[in-house]
Structure formats: structure tokens, C-alpha cells
Design an enzyme around this catalytic site. Sequence first.
Site, PDB file in Angstrom:
ATOM      1  N   ARG A  86      11.842  -1.268  11.594  1.00 49.55           N
ATOM      2  CA  ARG A  86      10.721  -0.504  12.156  1.00 49.55           C
ATOM      3  C   ARG A  86      10.329  -1.090  13.504  1.00 49.55           C
ATOM      4  NH1 ARG A  86       5.660   0.993   8.290  1.00 49.55           N
ATOM      5  NH2 ARG A  86       4.485   0.256  10.082  1.00 49.55           N
TER       6      ARG A  86
ATOM      7  N   LYS B 128       0.815  -1.224   0.000  1.00 48.87           N
ATOM      8  CA  LYS B 128       0.000   0.000   0.000  1.00 48.87           C
ATOM      9  C   LYS B 128       0.847   1.273   0.000  1.00 48.87           C
ATOM     10  CE  LYS B 128      -2.091   0.097   3.905  1.00 48.87           C
ATOM     11  NZ  LYS B 128      -1.593   1.249   4.647  1.00 48.87           N
TER      12      LYS B 128
ATOM     13  N   ARG C 289      10.896  -6.730   5.786  1.00 44.66           N
ATOM     14  CA  ARG C 289      11.080  -5.300   6.044  1.00 44.66           C
ATOM     15  C   ARG C 289      11.688  -5.084   7.434  1.00 44.66           C
ATOM     16  NH1 ARG C 289       5.855  -1.586   5.811  1.00 44.66           N
ATOM     17  NH2 ARG C 289       5.594  -2.245   7.942  1.00 44.66           N
TER      18      ARG C 289
ATOM     19  N   ARG D 242      -1.234  -6.470  14.308  1.00 49.88           N
ATOM     20  CA  ARG D 242      -1.669  -5.610  13.196  1.00 49.88           C
ATOM     21  C   ARG D 242      -2.504  -6.383  12.182  1.00 49.88           C
ATOM     22  NH1 ARG D 242       4.032  -4.073  11.879  1.00 49.88           N
ATOM     23  NH2 ARG D 242       3.293  -2.911  10.082  1.00 49.88           N
TER      24      ARG D 242
ATOM     25  N   ARG E  82      -9.062   3.361   9.303  1.00 48.13           N
ATOM     26  CA  ARG E  82      -8.766   1.991   9.716  1.00 48.13           C
ATOM     27  C   ARG E  82      -9.891   1.388  10.539  1.00 48.13           C
ATOM     28  NH1 ARG E  82      -2.907   2.603   9.297  1.00 48.13           N
ATOM     29  NH2 ARG E  82      -1.823   0.638   9.609  1.00 48.13           N
TER      30      ARG E  82
HETATM   31  P1  AMP Z   1       1.238   2.134   9.017  1.00 56.00           P
HETATM   32  O1  AMP Z   1       2.528   2.811   8.707  1.00 56.00           O
HETATM   33  O2  AMP Z   1       0.083   2.609   8.175  1.00 56.00           O
HETATM   34  O3  AMP Z   1       1.358   0.640   9.034  1.00 56.00           O
HETATM   35  O4  AMP Z   1       0.835   2.577  10.519  1.00 56.00           O
HETATM   36  C1  AMP Z   1       1.672   2.273  11.613  1.00 56.00           C
HETATM   37  C2  AMP Z   1       0.894   2.346  12.927  1.00 56.00           C
HETATM   38  O5  AMP Z   1       0.386   3.685  13.124  1.00 56.00           O
HETATM   39  C3  AMP Z   1      -0.333   1.451  13.029  1.00 56.00           C
HETATM   40  O6  AMP Z   1      -0.008   0.119  13.390  1.00 56.00           O
HETATM   41  C4  AMP Z   1      -1.124   2.168  14.126  1.00 56.00           C
HETATM   42  O7  AMP Z   1      -0.563   1.946  15.401  1.00 56.00           O
HETATM   43  C5  AMP Z   1      -0.880   3.638  13.784  1.00 56.00           C
HETATM   44  N1  AMP Z   1      -1.890   4.159  12.846  1.00 56.00           N
HETATM   45  C6  AMP Z   1      -1.674   4.603  11.570  1.00 56.00           C
HETATM   46  N2  AMP Z   1      -2.820   5.015  10.998  1.00 56.00           N
HETATM   47  C7  AMP Z   1      -3.792   4.817  11.923  1.00 56.00           C
HETATM   48  C8  AMP Z   1      -5.199   5.024  11.940  1.00 56.00           C
HETATM   49  N3  AMP Z   1      -5.847   5.505  10.886  1.00 56.00           N
HETATM   50  N4  AMP Z   1      -5.881   4.693  13.081  1.00 56.00           N
HETATM   51  C9  AMP Z   1      -5.256   4.220  14.160  1.00 56.00           C
HETATM   52  N5  AMP Z   1      -3.939   3.991  14.213  1.00 56.00           N
HETATM   53  C10 AMP Z   1      -3.198   4.280  13.119  1.00 56.00           C
END
Ligand code: AMP
Length: 191
Positions: free
Chosen positions: A132, A15, A126, A143, A87
Amino acid sequence: MPPNVLLLGIQGSGKGTQAKRIASEYDSPHVATGDILRKAIDDGTPLGRQVEDILARGELVPDATMIDLIRERLTESEGFVLDGFPRTMAQAEALDDMLAEIGRPLDVVFVLQVPDDVARERLAKRAVEEGRADDTPDAIDTRIATYHRETEPIVEHYRARGSLVPIPGTGTVEEVFRQIQDALEQVAVRQ
Ligand code: AMP
């Protein structure tokens, strides 16, 4: 006008990579909530301190915090590629209201489809390459489970509205992007 695009998909679906490509090819700002939160953590802002442990565990930041964050960004930008938000159904409903308010409906909602085991493998890879904080085995499990429980209902929400375009996410970056481009060209023709 740059398109208003939403990208859905499990972590590890590609994504983020595709969102960046769309943003650069179509001149739409890439709004990636995960990146915004990680930057807040690195900068040690109050938001960063509030969310640091939540991200490390792979859990979700509260809806109200995320909705406020997104409201700020969307009103600033012309066109957008939303990546990582919404989300939860509450976030999706808030987004729909916000976009109706500012008169900028979504042109297309993509969902990148990959099986869990492919996503898991990519995230493990990754973890080695990027280190990360939330790519630990426990956080990855959380997740993936959270995606199925909280985020998948959103896919159905947009499918019911007719704006959903499912894209198989298992090909190469180029193959996946080509399918996205085809769909975006059809949107442009309709406009
Ligand atoms: P990502 O980089 O999109 O995988 O996001 C990393 C982390 O940020 C996620 O596992 C959540 O802890 C937090 N996060 C990102 N976007 C959201 C969202 N829309 N709602 C809640 N938590 C979020």
C-alpha cells in the site's frame, strides 16, 4: 434490521478485517472510507486526483470532502458498518447530526485497542504483503500520530454517550470477532 455499527481503532488494529466480518455476518454494508478513496485514486476520478498525495503522506483528507462522501453512502444503505470515518471531532459531530436527521442512530461503537508498537509491526508487515502506498515508515508515523491527536477524542465522545464497547485487538481474528459478536448479540436483545 441490520445493525448500525461504528468501528474505531488505530491503523493496524485489525479494524478493516473485523469490519468485513461484521458486514458479511450481519448483512450490513461495509462503508470503508479508505477503500472508497483508494478506488477513486485507482479510477483516476477528480476526487482521486484531489486526495492522492494526501493519502500517500498519511495525512487526513479535509473534513468537508469526507462528510459529503459519507452522506451519500449512508442515505443509500440499510444498516452499515462504518470503518475509517469519523476520524476528527468535526466528522463525528457531522455524523451524529446526519444520523439523527435520517433517524438511524448508532447501535454500537467498537474501539479495537492495540498498543502502538503492535500496530506499527502489523503495518510494516502489510507493507511487504500488500504494497500500500501509505505503508511507508514516514506515512505510518504520521498516521499513528494523527490518530492520537485527531481521532482519539472521538473515543471519549462516544464513551461519554454510553455507546462505546472497548475490545482488546491483540488476540487472533477469531478471538476478536467472538467478542464483537457477543456485544452485538446484547444490542440485538435490547432492540
Ligand atoms: P484507511 O484505509 O482507513 O487507513 O485510510 C487510508 C487513508 O485515507 C487515511 O490515511 C487518510 O489519508 C484517508 N482517509 C480515510 N478516511 C478518512 C477520513 N474519515 N478523514 C480523513 N481522511 C481519511
